[in-house]
Design an enzyme around this catalytic site. Structure first.
Site, PDB file in Angstrom:
ATOM      1  N   THR A   1      38.750  59.964  34.284  1.00  0.00           N
ATOM      2  CA  THR A   1      37.620  59.291  33.625  1.00  0.00           C
ATOM      3  C   THR A   1      36.423  59.286  34.560  1.00  0.00           C
ATOM      4  O   THR A   1      36.592  59.160  35.779  1.00  0.00           O
ATOM      5  CB  THR A   1      37.963  57.838  33.233  1.00  0.00           C
ATOM      6  OG1 THR A   1      36.783  57.211  32.694  1.00  0.00           O
ATOM      7  CG2 THR A   1      38.463  56.994  34.382  1.00  0.00           C
TER       8      THR A   1
ATOM      9  N   ASN B   1      34.288  56.964  34.283  1.00  0.00           N
ATOM     10  CA  ASN B   1      33.837  55.577  34.189  1.00  0.00           C
ATOM     11  C   ASN B   1      34.644  54.663  35.141  1.00  0.00           C
ATOM     12  O   ASN B   1      35.818  54.383  34.902  1.00  0.00           O
ATOM     13  CB  ASN B   1      34.007  55.141  32.721  1.00  0.00           C
ATOM     14  CG  ASN B   1      33.429  53.789  32.444  1.00  0.00           C
ATOM     15  OD1 ASN B   1      33.532  52.889  33.260  1.00  0.00           O
ATOM     16  ND2 ASN B   1      32.838  53.629  31.269  1.00  0.00           N
TER      17      ASN B   1
ATOM     18  N   LYS C   1      36.252  51.462  33.566  1.00  0.00           N
ATOM     19  CA  LYS C   1      37.505  51.728  32.843  1.00  0.00           C
ATOM     20  C   LYS C   1      38.648  51.826  33.833  1.00  0.00           C
ATOM     21  O   LYS C   1      39.732  51.289  33.610  1.00  0.00           O
ATOM     22  CB  LYS C   1      37.427  53.082  32.121  1.00  0.00           C
ATOM     23  CG  LYS C   1      36.770  53.093  30.798  1.00  0.00           C
ATOM     24  CD  LYS C   1      37.057  54.468  30.196  1.00  0.00           C
ATOM     25  CE  LYS C   1      36.365  54.692  28.910  1.00  0.00           C
ATOM     26  NZ  LYS C   1      36.685  56.011  28.342  1.00  0.00           N
TER      27      LYS C   1
ATOM     28  N   GLU D   1      33.823  66.503  25.534  1.00  0.00           N
ATOM     29  CA  GLU D   1      34.539  65.849  24.425  1.00  0.00           C
ATOM     30  C   GLU D   1      34.190  66.565  23.133  1.00  0.00           C
ATOM     31  O   GLU D   1      33.028  66.883  22.905  1.00  0.00           O
ATOM     32  CB  GLU D   1      34.121  64.373  24.314  1.00  0.00           C
ATOM     33  CG  GLU D   1      34.814  63.491  25.324  1.00  0.00           C
ATOM     34  CD  GLU D   1      34.417  62.018  25.208  1.00  0.00           C
ATOM     35  OE1 GLU D   1      33.777  61.636  24.218  1.00  0.00           O
ATOM     36  OE2 GLU D   1      34.770  61.265  26.125  1.00  0.00           O
TER      37      GLU D   1
ATOM     38  N   ASP E   1      39.729  57.195  25.344  1.00  0.00           N
ATOM     39  CA  ASP E   1      38.470  57.280  24.618  1.00  0.00           C
ATOM     40  C   ASP E   1      38.296  55.992  23.827  1.00  0.00           C
ATOM     41  O   ASP E   1      39.243  55.528  23.189  1.00  0.00           O
ATOM     42  CB  ASP E   1      38.483  58.487  23.673  1.00  0.00           C
ATOM     43  CG  ASP E   1      37.068  58.894  23.315  1.00  0.00           C
ATOM     44  OD1 ASP E   1      36.270  59.115  24.235  1.00  0.00           O
ATOM     45  OD2 ASP E   1      36.760  58.960  22.103  1.00  0.00           O
TER      46      ASP E   1
ATOM     47  N   PHE F   1      30.796  46.465  31.297  1.00  0.00           N
ATOM     48  CA  PHE F   1      29.935  47.643  31.165  1.00  0.00           C
ATOM     49  C   PHE F   1      29.610  47.858  29.680  1.00  0.00           C
ATOM     50  O   PHE F   1      30.146  47.161  28.806  1.00  0.00           O
ATOM     51  CB  PHE F   1      30.625  48.878  31.756  1.00  0.00           C
ATOM     52  CG  PHE F   1      31.825  49.359  30.972  1.00  0.00           C
ATOM     53  CD1 PHE F   1      33.050  48.723  31.107  1.00  0.00           C
ATOM     54  CD2 PHE F   1      31.730  50.442  30.104  1.00  0.00           C
ATOM     55  CE1 PHE F   1      34.160  49.164  30.386  1.00  0.00           C
ATOM     56  CE2 PHE F   1      32.838  50.890  29.378  1.00  0.00           C
ATOM     57  CZ  PHE F   1      34.063  50.239  29.525  1.00  0.00           C
ATOM     58  N   GLY F   2      28.751  48.833  29.434  1.00  0.00           N
ATOM     59  CA  GLY F   2      28.457  49.262  28.065  1.00  0.00           C
ATOM     60  C   GLY F   2      28.074  48.107  27.146  1.00  0.00           C
ATOM     61  O   GLY F   2      27.183  47.301  27.459  1.00  0.00           O
TER      62      GLY F   2
ATOM     63  N   ASP G   1      29.700  45.449  26.452  1.00  0.00           N
ATOM     64  CA  ASP G   1      30.351  44.165  26.763  1.00  0.00           C
ATOM     65  C   ASP G   1      29.430  42.946  26.575  1.00  0.00           C
ATOM     66  O   ASP G   1      29.885  41.920  26.063  1.00  0.00           O
ATOM     67  CB  ASP G   1      30.921  44.172  28.193  1.00  0.00           C
ATOM     68  CG  ASP G   1      32.272  44.878  28.271  1.00  0.00           C
ATOM     69  OD1 ASP G   1      32.890  45.087  27.211  1.00  0.00           O
ATOM     70  OD2 ASP G   1      32.701  45.218  29.384  1.00  0.00           O
TER      71      ASP G   1
ATOM     72  N   HIS H   1      40.800  45.978  23.578  1.00  0.00           N
ATOM     73  CA  HIS H   1      41.269  47.204  22.937  1.00  0.00           C
ATOM     74  C   HIS H   1      41.978  48.110  23.949  1.00  0.00           C
ATOM     75  O   HIS H   1      43.058  48.614  23.720  1.00  0.00           O
ATOM     76  CB  HIS H   1      40.067  47.919  22.305  1.00  0.00           C
ATOM     77  CG  HIS H   1      38.907  48.112  23.258  1.00  0.00           C
ATOM     78  ND1 HIS H   1      38.403  47.089  24.032  1.00  0.00           N
ATOM     79  CD2 HIS H   1      38.191  49.222  23.608  1.00  0.00           C
ATOM     80  CE1 HIS H   1      37.410  47.551  24.787  1.00  0.00           C
ATOM     81  NE2 HIS H   1      37.271  48.840  24.553  1.00  0.00           N
TER      82      HIS H   1
HETATM   83  P1  ITT Z   1      35.022  58.791  30.056  1.00  0.00           P
HETATM   84  O1  ITT Z   1      34.663  59.670  31.218  1.00  0.00           O
HETATM   85  O2  ITT Z   1      36.355  58.102  30.239  1.00  0.00           O
HETATM   86  O3  ITT Z   1      34.900  59.468  28.712  1.00  0.00           O
HETATM   87  P2  ITT Z   1      32.862  57.118  29.011  1.00  0.00           P
HETATM   88  O4  ITT Z   1      32.079  55.978  29.597  1.00  0.00           O
HETATM   89  O5  ITT Z   1      32.095  58.309  28.522  1.00  0.00           O
HETATM   90  O6  ITT Z   1      33.960  57.555  30.092  1.00  0.00           O
HETATM   91  P3  ITT Z   1      33.952  56.665  26.321  1.00  0.00           P
HETATM   92  O7  ITT Z   1      33.392  57.938  25.843  1.00  0.00           O
HETATM   93  O8  ITT Z   1      35.367  56.336  25.988  1.00  0.00           O
HETATM   94  O9  ITT Z   1      33.793  56.530  27.907  1.00  0.00           O
HETATM   95  O10 ITT Z   1      33.146  55.381  25.858  1.00  0.00           O
HETATM   96  C1  ITT Z   1      32.047  55.441  25.070  1.00  0.00           C
HETATM   97  C2  ITT Z   1      31.110  54.322  25.349  1.00  0.00           C
HETATM   98  O11 ITT Z   1      31.518  53.181  24.601  1.00  0.00           O
HETATM   99  C3  ITT Z   1      31.016  53.847  26.787  1.00  0.00           C
HETATM  100  O12 ITT Z   1      30.134  54.614  27.540  1.00  0.00           O
HETATM  101  C4  ITT Z   1      30.524  52.424  26.595  1.00  0.00           C
HETATM  102  O13 ITT Z   1      29.137  52.403  26.403  1.00  0.00           O
HETATM  103  C5  ITT Z   1      31.224  52.020  25.298  1.00  0.00           C
HETATM  104  N1  ITT Z   1      32.486  51.334  25.612  1.00  0.00           N
HETATM  105  C6  ITT Z   1      33.745  51.831  25.601  1.00  0.00           C
HETATM  106  N2  ITT Z   1      34.638  50.902  25.962  1.00  0.00           N
HETATM  107  C7  ITT Z   1      33.932  49.791  26.219  1.00  0.00           C
HETATM  108  C8  ITT Z   1      34.262  48.503  26.662  1.00  0.00           C
HETATM  109  O14 ITT Z   1      35.509  48.166  26.969  1.00  0.00           O
HETATM  110  N3  ITT Z   1      33.280  47.624  26.812  1.00  0.00           N
HETATM  111  C9  ITT Z   1      32.007  47.938  26.533  1.00  0.00           C
HETATM  112  N4  ITT Z   1      31.589  49.128  26.127  1.00  0.00           N
HETATM  113  C10 ITT Z   1      32.545  50.061  25.983  1.00  0.00           C
END
Ligand code: ITT
Length: 187
Positions: A7, A9, A12, A36, A65, A141-142, A144, A170
């Site tokens: 990942t 991230n 994560k 992806e 994902d 992050f994201g 949240d 989740h």
């Molecule tokens: P990977 O390299 O693992 O793909 P990513 O950040 O691109 O990392 P995803 O594509 O799975 O991960 O996630 C998509 C987005 O959804 C992520 O960048 C966040 O903005 C949001 N997201 C996913 N899970 C989240 C969480 O637990 N809390 C908040 N936002 C989340």
């Protein structure tokens, strides 16, 4: 045997690492950004991604994902969460929600594990909640700061520690299913 989690991230990884440590499973972080596929289905995206990285690595590994699905927006941003977060971000989602009484939403996660030459295994988890009226909290992050899970006493995920988020997120639900299977089959 250490499990490889691919990942880009770091957040994560921290969440998953805490869950794994509690179960006595060692996780190694491969910080790659892989391509992806475009699909409306998280499981399909995770399955395709893990097959690609597993073939490149030549070793067993897993990916995860995730996406935020807002009911009033017919499931948007869903599998496009990464792109939507990078473009309109949390302020953009809050604006889109203006005027909607239904603020229900859910986060979904798909963990996909693969061994070279084998079919991937996929495990899913979800958490229901509501979109906050405004961003709250500095953790996580994201999305949240704008997601209030049903079980969190009204706090957003960003107002929780990693351990608290791991009680009902989740990702924690999908990862726990994966670890149960992994420990039973491989342990
Ligand atoms: P990977 O390299 O693992 O793909 P990513 O950040 O691109 O990392 P995803 O594509 O799975 O991960 O996630 C998509 C987005 O959804 C992520 O960048 C966040 O903005 C949001 N997201 C996913 N899970 C989240 C969480 O637990 N809390 C908040 N936002 C989340």
């Amino acid at each position: 045997m250490a499990l490889i989690f691919v990942t880009s991230n770091q957040h994560k990884f921290s969440e998953v690492n805490e869950l794994a440590r509690r179960r006595g499973v060692e996780i190694v972080h491969y910080k790659w950004r892989y391509t992806e596929i475009q699909s409306d289905d998280l499981e399909e995206i995770a399955r395709a991604s893990v097959m690609e990285v597993c073939t490149k690595l030549g070793k067993p590994c897993f990916v995860e994902d995730a996406g935020l699905f807002v009911n009033a927006l017919n499931g948007f941003p869903g599998p496009y969460s990464n792109y939507v977060f990078r473009t309109i971000g949390n302020p953009g989602i809050i604006k889109l929600m203006a005027g909607f009484n239904d603020r229900s939403a859910e986060f979904r996660s798909a963990v996909a594990y693969c061994e070279p030459g084998k079919e991937p295994m996929v495990f899913v988890g979800r958490v229901k909640g509501k979109m906050a009226e405004k961003a709250r909290g500095t953790g996580g992050f994201g999305f949240d700061p704008i997601f209030v899970p049903c079980e969190g006493n009204g706090r957003t995920f960003a107002e929780m520690t990693v351990s608290e988020k791991n009680l009902f997120s989740h990702r924690a639900r999908a990862v726990d299913k994966f670890l149960n299977w992994f420990i039973e089959v491989k342990g």
